[in-house]
Design a protein around this motif. Structure first.
Motif, short mmCIF file in Angstrom:
data_model
loop_
_atom_site.label_atom_id
_atom_site.label_comp_id
_atom_site.label_asym_id
_atom_site.label_seq_id
_atom_site.Cartn_x
_atom_site.Cartn_y
_atom_site.Cartn_z
N LEU A 118 -71.00 -30.77 -60.95
CA LEU A 118 -72.47 -30.89 -60.95
C LEU A 118 -73.07 -30.98 -59.56
CD1 LEU A 118 -72.92 -33.35 -63.98
CD2 LEU A 118 -72.83 -30.85 -63.97
N GLU A 119 -72.30 -30.61 -58.55
CA GLU A 119 -72.77 -30.58 -57.17
C GLU A 119 -73.29 -31.95 -56.71
OE1 GLU A 119 -74.45 -26.83 -55.80
OE2 GLU A 119 -75.87 -27.98 -54.62
N ALA A 120 -72.44 -32.95 -56.87
CA ALA A 120 -72.78 -34.27 -56.34
C ALA A 120 -72.25 -34.42 -54.92
CB ALA A 120 -72.20 -35.35 -57.24
N ILE A 130 -61.14 -19.67 -54.55
CA ILE A 130 -61.73 -20.64 -53.61
C ILE A 130 -62.90 -21.37 -54.26
CG2 ILE A 130 -63.04 -20.81 -51.43
CD1 ILE A 130 -61.27 -18.34 -50.52
N LYS A 131 -63.76 -20.59 -54.91
CA LYS A 131 -64.91 -21.22 -55.55
C LYS A 131 -64.47 -22.16 -56.67
CE LYS A 131 -69.33 -20.81 -57.67
NZ LYS A 131 -70.59 -20.15 -57.80
N ALA A 132 -63.53 -21.69 -57.51
CA ALA A 132 -63.11 -22.49 -58.67
C ALA A 132 -62.49 -23.82 -58.22
CB ALA A 132 -62.11 -21.70 -59.51
N ASP A 192 -69.02 -32.08 -52.63
CA ASP A 192 -68.45 -30.92 -51.94
C ASP A 192 -68.88 -29.55 -52.49
OD1 ASP A 192 -67.24 -32.34 -50.00
OD2 ASP A 192 -65.20 -32.17 -50.79
N ARG A 193 -69.39 -29.49 -53.69
CA ARG A 193 -69.83 -28.18 -54.18
C ARG A 193 -70.94 -27.61 -53.29
NH1 ARG A 193 -70.84 -25.81 -60.32
NH2 ARG A 193 -71.60 -23.79 -59.57
N GLU A 194 -71.63 -28.52 -52.60
CA GLU A 194 -72.67 -28.03 -51.65
C GLU A 194 -72.10 -27.05 -50.64
OE1 GLU A 194 -75.00 -30.93 -49.61
OE2 GLU A 194 -76.21 -31.40 -51.37
N LEU A 195 -70.79 -27.17 -50.36
CA LEU A 195 -70.17 -26.26 -49.37
C LEU A 195 -70.41 -24.79 -49.74
CD1 LEU A 195 -66.73 -28.03 -48.82
CD2 LEU A 195 -68.75 -28.13 -47.34
N LEU A 196 -70.49 -24.55 -51.06
CA LEU A 196 -70.68 -23.16 -51.53
C LEU A 196 -72.07 -22.64 -51.18
CD1 LEU A 196 -68.92 -23.61 -54.97
CD2 LEU A 196 -68.09 -22.23 -53.06
N ASN A 197 -72.91 -23.54 -50.68
CA ASN A 197 -74.26 -23.11 -50.27
C ASN A 197 -74.33 -22.76 -48.80
OD1 ASN A 197 -75.49 -23.42 -52.81
ND2 ASN A 197 -75.52 -25.63 -52.52
N LEU A 198 -73.17 -22.59 -48.16
CA LEU A 198 -73.18 -22.16 -46.76
C LEU A 198 -74.07 -20.91 -46.61
CD1 LEU A 198 -72.01 -22.34 -43.86
CD2 LEU A 198 -70.13 -20.88 -44.64
N VAL A 212 -67.94 -12.91 -57.69
CA VAL A 212 -67.34 -13.92 -56.80
C VAL A 212 -68.21 -15.17 -56.68
CG1 VAL A 212 -66.10 -12.17 -55.50
CG2 VAL A 212 -68.33 -12.93 -54.67
N ASP A 213 -69.43 -15.12 -57.21
CA ASP A 213 -70.26 -16.32 -57.07
C ASP A 213 -71.08 -16.64 -58.33
OD1 ASP A 213 -71.17 -18.51 -55.37
OD2 ASP A 213 -73.12 -17.54 -55.53
N ALA A 214 -72.08 -15.81 -58.62
CA ALA A 214 -73.08 -16.23 -59.62
C ALA A 214 -72.50 -16.57 -60.99
CB ALA A 214 -74.15 -15.15 -59.75
N ALA A 215 -71.52 -15.77 -61.44
CA ALA A 215 -71.02 -15.97 -62.81
C ALA A 215 -69.98 -17.08 -62.91
CB ALA A 215 -70.42 -14.66 -63.33
N ILE A 216 -69.58 -17.62 -61.76
CA ILE A 216 -68.51 -18.62 -61.75
C ILE A 216 -69.10 -20.01 -61.53
CG2 ILE A 216 -66.28 -19.25 -60.69
CD1 ILE A 216 -66.48 -16.29 -61.70
N GLY A 217 -68.78 -20.95 -62.37
CA GLY A 217 -69.15 -22.34 -62.07
C GLY A 217 -70.26 -22.92 -62.91
N GLY A 218 -70.83 -22.13 -63.83
CA GLY A 218 -71.75 -22.70 -64.81
C GLY A 218 -73.17 -23.00 -64.34
N LYS A 219 -73.55 -22.48 -63.15
CA LYS A 219 -74.96 -22.67 -62.76
C LYS A 219 -75.79 -21.58 -63.41
CE LYS A 219 -74.88 -24.89 -58.21
NZ LYS A 219 -75.15 -24.67 -56.78
N THR A 220 -76.85 -21.97 -64.10
CA THR A 220 -77.75 -20.98 -64.69
C THR A 220 -79.17 -21.35 -64.27
OG1 THR A 220 -78.33 -22.19 -66.70
CG2 THR A 220 -76.25 -20.94 -66.74
N1 GLY Z 1 -73.63 -20.53 -55.73
C1 GLY Z 1 -73.21 -21.81 -55.37
C2 GLY Z 1 -72.61 -22.57 -56.49
O1 GLY Z 1 -72.33 -22.04 -57.53
O2 GLY Z 1 -72.43 -23.76 -56.36
#
Ligand code: GLY
Length: 365
Positions: free
Chosen positions: A236-238, A226-228, A240-246, A138-146
């Motif tokens: 690239l978290e410029a 929701i995450k997608a 609203d993506r910061e919201l996922l860091n709640l 639900v989080d780590a594998a989604i969204g391309g952050k490594t």
């Molecule tokens: N774990 C937060 C994000 O992927 O942006």
């Protein structure tokens, strides 16, 4: 965003440009995916933990084209550059090429670390992830952050690099230790606070039922959706993506100050409580909503205290990626279903919150 196909649910294919496939057992889906692409060579990288290794071995036996398997001892404390080097060296040893597809199998640490290896090996190879933990699905594998942790802080070295596909193996949830499954729920509670509405209410209802009665597929799909939707608009978290860091400014600091002994899910659970308390103190959140979140965390039996050193945790917060000009910035709830980011808070107020979530010797957790 969500499509039902045969025995699986496919999420976010168009939104993110790669499919996230949620299914019980993923070998069939993986083979179909490989048939639709032209990878001639596959290397599977897995967490050496026995449950994950078993899943990876089963995958390797049945994959077409035949894959080679490399297993690595992982864990929160091994998400470091030294482990990345071992993985990269392993890839050279088995002769992986730039056109080789790397498939990572494992939880959140595996996703971050193997994804980073794929982003850097020969300047970038194609990568797919088989998520075996709830946190990864639900989080780590989604969204391309490594990435990996540095001595100075969590996830401080890394790259944004999209996978070619993510497979969420629902069967793997049954092999997870009960505690890991429970702690993985913290990321789903985070998604539910961001979204509000049905997901939050659904969790309140489900919390009274044993896990085997939970509709895991729809819960995982909802959290991914929701995450997608957020990542689609801010890759690239410029903004609203910061919201996922709640809850994560606190969580990452708990993890780092505690020498990465605390699991990420447990840290996020305490972090969600701390974020609610901070929002309350700043007059940005109502007591009623805060208590509703706490009640859900309690019903899910998620931890709400952490054994932490307040000074060390405050110092660790200074290395958060959201810090600007030395000022601590937070993602905070304004209401369930309405979260804001970029909220500056004074260190004294944050300290006060940390004192409240600190587990005192002899006190109940
Ligand atoms: N774990 C937060 C994000 O992927 O942006």
């Amino acid at each position: 965003m969500v499509a039902q196909e045969k025995d699986r649910t496919v999420v976010a294919d168009e939104a993110l440009g790669y499919p996230i496939i949620v299914a019980p057992g993923v070998v069939g889906c993986m083979n179909e995916f490989l048939l639709s692409r032209s990878y001639r060579d596959v290397v599977v990288l897995c967490d050496a933990n026995p449950a994950v290794r078993t899943i990876a071995q089963r995958l390797v036996r049945r994959l077409r084209p035949q894959a080679r398997l490399l297993a690595f001892a992982l864990g929160e404390r091994r998400k470091r550059l030294s482990t990345l080097e071992v993985v990269l060296d392993g890839l050279t040893t088995v002769g992986a090429e730039r056109t080789t597809l790397l498939i990572g199998v494992g939880g959140g640490v595996a996703s971050d670390l193997f994804g980073f290896a794929a982003a850097t090996y020969m300047r970038g190879t194609a990568y797919a992830h088989v998520a075996t933990s709830l946190v990864a699905m639900v989080d780590a594998a989604i969204g391309g952050k490594t990435g990996v942790d540095l001595a100075g802080g969590k996830n401080l070295a890394g790259a944004f690099r999209d996978p070619v596909a993510v497979f969420c193996d629902l069967d793997a949830l049954q092999t997870l230790p009960y505690r890991h499954l429970r702690e993985g729920l913290a990321e789903i509670v985070k998604a539910a606070i961001i979204e509000g509405g049905d997901l939050f209410e659904g969790l309140e209802t489900l919390a009274a039922h044993p896990f085997y009665r939970w509709p895991w597929e729809s819960i995982v799909v909802d959290a991914i959706r929701i995450k997608a939707a957020i990542v689609r608009d801010d890759r690239l978290e410029a903004g609203d993506r910061e919201l996922l860091n709640l809850g994560h400014t606190f969580a990452h600091a708990f993890e780092r100050a505690g020498g990465y002994r605390m699991s990420h899910g447990a840290a996020v659970a305490v972090g969600l409580r701390a974020a609610g308390m901070l929002a309350l103190r700043l007059g940005r959140f109502s007591e009623e909503e805060h208590l509703r979140v706490l009640a859900l965390l309690a019903l899910l039996r998620l931890p709400m205290h952490a054994a932490l050193d307040v000074d060390a945790t405050l110092a660790a917060m200074g290395a958060d990626k959201k810090v600007r000009k030395g000022r601590l910035r937070f993602v905070l709830p304004r209401a369930i279903g309405d979260v804001e980011h970029g909220i500056v808070a004074r260190r004294a107020t944050v300290r006060n919150v940390l004192e409240r979530v600190r587990l005192r010797p002899g006190a109940a957790g």
